[in-house]
Design a protein around this motif. Structure first.
Motif, short mmCIF file in Angstrom:
data_model
loop_
_atom_site.label_atom_id
_atom_site.label_comp_id
_atom_site.label_asym_id
_atom_site.label_seq_id
_atom_site.Cartn_x
_atom_site.Cartn_y
_atom_site.Cartn_z
N LEU A 1 7.62 6.35 -7.09
CA LEU A 1 8.06 5.14 -7.75
C LEU A 1 7.91 5.22 -9.06
O LEU A 1 8.73 4.82 -9.92
CB LEU A 1 7.03 4.00 -7.19
N ILE A 2 6.80 5.91 -9.71
CA ILE A 2 6.55 6.24 -11.08
C ILE A 2 7.66 6.75 -11.78
O ILE A 2 8.27 6.61 -12.95
CB ILE A 2 5.12 6.73 -11.31
N ARG A 3 8.18 8.11 -11.02
CA ARG A 3 9.53 8.78 -11.58
C ARG A 3 10.66 8.17 -11.69
O ARG A 3 11.26 8.03 -12.55
CB ARG A 3 9.53 10.02 -10.60
N LYS A 4 11.10 7.22 -10.63
CA LYS A 4 11.96 6.40 -10.44
C LYS A 4 12.14 5.47 -11.48
O LYS A 4 13.18 5.21 -12.15
CB LYS A 4 12.33 5.81 -9.21
N ARG A 5 10.98 4.88 -11.71
CA ARG A 5 10.87 3.70 -12.82
C ARG A 5 11.03 4.33 -14.32
O ARG A 5 11.75 3.75 -15.05
CB ARG A 5 9.80 3.06 -13.00
N ALA A 6 10.39 5.42 -14.52
CA ALA A 6 10.76 5.94 -15.73
C ALA A 6 12.14 6.57 -16.01
O ALA A 6 12.67 6.40 -16.93
CB ALA A 6 9.70 7.38 -15.82
N ALA A 7 12.62 6.99 -14.82
CA ALA A 7 14.20 7.35 -15.07
C ALA A 7 15.04 6.19 -15.35
O ALA A 7 16.06 6.16 -16.21
CB ALA A 7 14.69 8.26 -13.82
N VAL B 1 1.13 -1.32 -0.12
CA VAL B 1 0.10 0.02 -0.09
C VAL B 1 0.87 1.43 -0.24
O VAL B 1 1.73 1.40 0.94
CB VAL B 1 -0.93 0.01 1.34
N TYR B 2 0.77 2.01 -1.08
CA TYR B 2 1.65 3.37 -1.31
C TYR B 2 0.74 4.55 -1.15
O TYR B 2 -0.46 4.62 -1.58
CB TYR B 2 2.32 3.29 -2.40
N SER B 3 1.26 5.50 -0.62
CA SER B 3 0.30 6.74 -0.60
C SER B 3 0.59 7.39 -2.15
O SER B 3 1.60 6.91 -2.80
CB SER B 3 1.14 7.75 0.67
N ALA B 4 -0.19 8.36 -2.30
CA ALA B 4 -0.19 9.24 -3.47
C ALA B 4 1.34 9.75 -3.75
O ALA B 4 1.96 9.48 -4.91
CB ALA B 4 -1.01 10.27 -3.69
N LYS B 5 1.90 10.27 -2.68
CA LYS B 5 3.30 10.70 -2.93
C LYS B 5 4.28 9.62 -3.23
O LYS B 5 5.23 9.71 -4.17
CB LYS B 5 3.71 11.34 -1.72
#
Length: 130
Positions: free
Chosen positions: A77-83, A68-72
């Motif tokens: 995670l999305i930013r790190k995976r894209a990078a 369970v992740y918060s919105a932040k």
């Protein structure tokens, strides 16, 4: 005489007691025979750890435990995976026509940045990596 019993009450009591003893002996033998023929499965109460199959545990983990992740945290995670995807794409594009400078039997490793199990596995197997 001393042991004479004209009414034969002692004889009847002796026969009744002997009959009860024979009946209980036959019943006990019957229960013992049934225990041998039809053994009862009892749990092993002295077992220290319950035996769990790894496959069952993995299936249970996948069904029950969900991160369970918060919105932040989700955005991070999305930013790190894209990078990471961009970095890998750049490395692959640069290395399309080149040969990696590694011997044929080299052992290499990689980790996933947001997976702690990957990092701990790398630390455990660090001695095996070229």
């Amino acid at each position: 005489m001393i042991f004479e019993d004209p009414s034969r009450r002692r004889w009847r009591r002796a026969v009744i007691v002997l009959g009860l003893l024979v009946t209980s002996a036959v019943g006990t033998l019957a229960l013992a025979a049934m225990g041998v023929v039809l053994p009862v499965q009892l749990p092993d109460v002295f077992q220290k750890r319950p035996s769990v199959r790894a496959k069952e545990l993995a299936e249970w983990k996948d069904k029950v435990i969900k991160p369970v992740y918060s919105a932040k945290q989700e955005k991070e995670l999305i930013r790190k995976r894209a990078a990471e995807r961009k970095r890998r794409a750049k490395l692959v594009d640069e290395a399309v026509d080149t040969v990696l400078p590694l011997p044929e039997d080299a052992v290499i490793a990689f980790t996933v940045r947001d997976d702690q199990a990957s990092r701990s596995s790398l630390e455990r197997h660090l001695g095996n990596i070229d």
